[in-house]
Design a protein around this motif. Structure first.
Motif, PDB file in Angstrom:
ATOM      1  N   ARG A 145       0.809  -1.112   0.121  1.00 48.95           N
ATOM      2  CA  ARG A 145      -0.311   0.106  -0.111  1.00 48.95           C
ATOM      3  C   ARG A 145       0.748   0.754  -0.015  1.00 48.95           C
ATOM      4  O   ARG A 145       0.603   2.389  -0.529  1.00 48.95           O
ATOM      5  CB  ARG A 145      -0.580  -0.119   0.960  1.00 48.95           C
ATOM      6  CG  ARG A 145      -1.779   0.990   1.820  1.00 48.95           C
ATOM      7  CD  ARG A 145      -3.100   1.093   2.367  1.00 48.95           C
ATOM      8  NE  ARG A 145      -2.539   1.033   3.631  1.00 48.95           N
ATOM      9  CZ  ARG A 145      -2.736  -0.720   4.392  1.00 48.95           C
ATOM     10  NH1 ARG A 145      -2.512  -1.395   3.647  1.00 48.95           N
ATOM     11  NH2 ARG A 145      -1.978  -0.730   5.394  1.00 48.95           N
ATOM     12  N   GLU A 146       2.354   1.187   1.096  1.00 41.45           N
ATOM     13  CA  GLU A 146       2.550   2.809   1.085  1.00 41.45           C
ATOM     14  C   GLU A 146       3.389   2.907  -0.687  1.00 41.45           C
ATOM     15  O   GLU A 146       3.426   3.573  -0.768  1.00 41.45           O
ATOM     16  CB  GLU A 146       3.529   1.878   2.225  1.00 41.45           C
ATOM     17  CG  GLU A 146       5.158   3.366   2.422  1.00 41.45           C
ATOM     18  CD  GLU A 146       4.192   4.599   2.314  1.00 41.45           C
ATOM     19  OE1 GLU A 146       5.100   5.869   2.252  1.00 41.45           O
ATOM     20  OE2 GLU A 146       3.192   4.628   2.979  1.00 41.45           O
ATOM     21  N   LEU A 147       3.905   1.795  -0.962  1.00 44.15           N
ATOM     22  CA  LEU A 147       4.621   1.849  -2.309  1.00 44.15           C
ATOM     23  C   LEU A 147       3.680   2.018  -3.573  1.00 44.15           C
ATOM     24  O   LEU A 147       4.447   1.600  -4.370  1.00 44.15           O
ATOM     25  CB  LEU A 147       5.918   1.078  -2.094  1.00 44.15           C
ATOM     26  CG  LEU A 147       6.784   1.546  -0.762  1.00 44.15           C
ATOM     27  CD1 LEU A 147       7.814   0.232  -0.927  1.00 44.15           C
ATOM     28  CD2 LEU A 147       7.600   2.298  -1.125  1.00 44.15           C
ATOM     29  N   ASN A 148       2.281   1.730  -3.411  1.00 40.44           N
ATOM     30  CA  ASN A 148       1.407   1.488  -4.849  1.00 40.44           C
ATOM     31  C   ASN A 148       2.070   0.221  -5.161  1.00 40.44           C
ATOM     32  O   ASN A 148       2.529   0.384  -6.391  1.00 40.44           O
ATOM     33  CB  ASN A 148       1.573   2.384  -5.297  1.00 40.44           C
ATOM     34  CG  ASN A 148       0.970   2.637  -6.369  1.00 40.44           C
ATOM     35  OD1 ASN A 148      -0.910   2.158  -6.408  1.00 40.44           O
ATOM     36  ND2 ASN A 148       0.768   3.529  -7.257  1.00 40.44           N
ATOM     37  N   LEU A 149       2.968  -0.875  -4.416  1.00 41.76           N
ATOM     38  CA  LEU A 149       2.866  -1.990  -5.639  1.00 41.76           C
ATOM     39  C   LEU A 149       1.725  -3.571  -4.793  1.00 41.76           C
ATOM     40  O   LEU A 149       1.178  -3.086  -4.430  1.00 41.76           O
ATOM     41  CB  LEU A 149       4.246  -2.340  -4.880  1.00 41.76           C
ATOM     42  CG  LEU A 149       5.496  -1.884  -5.190  1.00 41.76           C
ATOM     43  CD1 LEU A 149       6.664  -2.024  -4.300  1.00 41.76           C
ATOM     44  CD2 LEU A 149       5.564  -2.143  -6.229  1.00 41.76           C
ATOM     45  N   SER A 150       1.346  -4.499  -5.403  1.00 38.16           N
ATOM     46  CA  SER A 150       1.502  -5.500  -5.719  1.00 38.16           C
ATOM     47  C   SER A 150       1.703  -6.030  -4.199  1.00 38.16           C
ATOM     48  O   SER A 150       3.006  -6.205  -4.344  1.00 38.16           O
ATOM     49  CB  SER A 150       1.231  -5.963  -6.781  1.00 38.16           C
ATOM     50  OG  SER A 150       2.242  -6.990  -7.059  1.00 38.16           O
ATOM     51  N   ARG A 151       0.879  -7.395  -3.706  1.00 39.13           N
ATOM     52  CA  ARG A 151       1.429  -7.675  -2.664  1.00 39.13           C
ATOM     53  C   ARG A 151       2.424  -8.719  -3.161  1.00 39.13           C
ATOM     54  O   ARG A 151       2.909  -9.701  -2.656  1.00 39.13           O
ATOM     55  CB  ARG A 151       0.328  -8.449  -1.637  1.00 39.13           C
ATOM     56  CG  ARG A 151      -0.487  -7.949  -0.745  1.00 39.13           C
ATOM     57  CD  ARG A 151      -1.656  -8.032  -0.481  1.00 39.13           C
ATOM     58  NE  ARG A 151      -2.552  -7.488   0.550  1.00 39.13           N
ATOM     59  CZ  ARG A 151      -3.174  -7.786   1.726  1.00 39.13           C
ATOM     60  NH1 ARG A 151      -3.623  -8.992   1.486  1.00 39.13           N
ATOM     61  NH2 ARG A 151      -4.309  -6.675   1.453  1.00 39.13           N
ATOM     62  N   ALA A 152       2.373  -9.426  -4.309  1.00 38.56           N
ATOM     63  CA  ALA A 152       3.144 -10.188  -5.331  1.00 38.56           C
ATOM     64  C   ALA A 152       4.197 -10.019  -4.969  1.00 38.56           C
ATOM     65  O   ALA A 152       5.326 -10.836  -5.567  1.00 38.56           O
ATOM     66  CB  ALA A 152       1.930 -10.747  -6.375  1.00 38.56           C
ATOM     67  N   ASP A 153       4.497  -8.216  -5.985  1.00 40.39           N
ATOM     68  CA  ASP A 153       5.998  -8.081  -6.169  1.00 40.39           C
ATOM     69  C   ASP A 153       6.329  -7.764  -5.041  1.00 40.39           C
ATOM     70  O   ASP A 153       7.530  -8.223  -4.912  1.00 40.39           O
ATOM     71  CB  ASP A 153       5.121  -6.312  -6.283  1.00 40.39           C
ATOM     72  CG  ASP A 153       5.087  -6.379  -7.724  1.00 40.39           C
ATOM     73  OD1 ASP A 153       5.063  -6.955  -9.112  1.00 40.39           O
ATOM     74  OD2 ASP A 153       4.340  -5.137  -8.180  1.00 40.39           O
ATOM     75  N   VAL A 154       5.309  -7.408  -3.869  1.00 40.13           N
ATOM     76  CA  VAL A 154       6.438  -7.655  -2.558  1.00 40.13           C
ATOM     77  C   VAL A 154       7.001  -8.639  -1.903  1.00 40.13           C
ATOM     78  O   VAL A 154       8.244  -8.770  -1.851  1.00 40.13           O
ATOM     79  CB  VAL A 154       5.228  -6.350  -1.114  1.00 40.13           C
ATOM     80  CG1 VAL A 154       6.024  -7.015  -0.085  1.00 40.13           C
ATOM     81  CG2 VAL A 154       5.602  -5.503  -1.616  1.00 40.13           C
ATOM     82  N   HIS A 155       6.219  -9.766  -1.490  1.00 38.20           N
ATOM     83  CA  HIS A 155       6.524 -10.921  -1.822  1.00 38.20           C
ATOM     84  C   HIS A 155       6.990 -11.511  -3.006  1.00 38.20           C
ATOM     85  O   HIS A 155       8.423 -12.410  -1.890  1.00 38.20           O
ATOM     86  CB  HIS A 155       5.174 -11.478  -1.789  1.00 38.20           C
ATOM     87  CG  HIS A 155       5.824 -13.597  -1.999  1.00 38.20           C
ATOM     88  ND1 HIS A 155       5.296 -13.817   0.109  1.00 38.20           N
ATOM     89  CD2 HIS A 155       6.114 -14.496  -2.681  1.00 38.20           C
ATOM     90  CE1 HIS A 155       5.611 -14.909  -0.142  1.00 38.20           C
ATOM     91  NE2 HIS A 155       6.133 -15.441  -1.933  1.00 38.20           N
ATOM     92  N   GLY A 156       7.184 -11.084  -3.893  1.00 39.62           N
ATOM     93  CA  GLY A 156       9.153 -11.806  -4.948  1.00 39.62           C
ATOM     94  C   GLY A 156      10.064 -11.229  -4.525  1.00 39.62           C
ATOM     95  O   GLY A 156      11.151 -11.960  -4.659  1.00 39.62           O
ATOM     96  N   VAL A 157      10.149 -10.053  -4.399  1.00 41.07           N
ATOM     97  CA  VAL A 157      11.503  -9.274  -3.850  1.00 41.07           C
ATOM     98  C   VAL A 157      11.893 -10.065  -2.191  1.00 41.07           C
ATOM     99  O   VAL A 157      13.008 -10.717  -1.990  1.00 41.07           O
ATOM    100  CB  VAL A 157      10.896  -7.953  -3.469  1.00 41.07           C
ATOM    101  CG1 VAL A 157      12.632  -7.444  -2.347  1.00 41.07           C
ATOM    102  CG2 VAL A 157      11.218  -7.429  -4.474  1.00 41.07           C
TER     103      VAL A 157
END
Length: 162
Positions: free
Chosen positions: A50-62
């Motif tokens: 939410r803070e970085l305007n990314l998908s949860r999948a993007d964050v999880h991937g990192v």
């Protein structure tokens, strides 16, 4: 010793906000969250997205791409065992097998009593004194199975004395 705060959404939000201004903020945020809580809690993923305007999948991937990020809290002490060539040439694999049997864990796991987490590293910079092991922030060289047992016993004894 790994002193870490218990999970708190309010504290996580503050940690995230403190790193928002940084270029490529996701990695600094993840490092700061892990420093604060000992791991990247599952509840941090939607906050970061939410803070970085990314998908949860993007964050999880990192989080899942970088091996340094833990998904569960570490033990009270972290044991890092060098896997680099110099240590391998001095029987690090035999030492690792001893450690696995002794602690009843594999890499990236924590003992049942939460005393130790076992992590591989690919160089501790102690090549002349291989095989090398780091317990918390203390580097040990020429570690044999017997010396490993003494190091962990001493670590627990020091902890108990506190």
């Amino acid at each position: 010793m790994n002193a870490r705060s218990p999970w708190s959404e309010d504290r996580a939000t503050a940690v995230i906000a403190a790193n928002r201004h940084l270029r490529g903020a996701l990695l600094p945020m993840l490092h700061a969250l892990q420093e604060e809580f000992g791991c990247i809690d599952e509840e941090a993923i939607p906050l970061l997205a939410r803070e970085l305007n990314l998908s949860r999948a993007d964050v999880h991937g990192v989080v899942s791409f970088y091996h340094e990020f833990r998904r569960s809290r570490p033990g009270r002490h972290t044991i890092k065992v060098c896997r680099a060539e110099a240590c391998q040439s001095m029987n690090a694999d035999g030492l690792i097998e001893h450690i696995r049997r002794r602690l009843k864990v594999d890499f990236h796991e924590t003992t049942a009593d939460d005393a130790f987490s076992l992590e591989p590293v690919f160089c501790l910079g102690n090549c002349a004194l291989a095989p090398a092991v780091m317990v918390d922030e203390t580097l040990h060289g020429r570690v044999s199975p017997a010396r490993f047992d003494a190091i962990t016993a001493s670590t627990l004894a020091t902890e108990a004395a506190r």
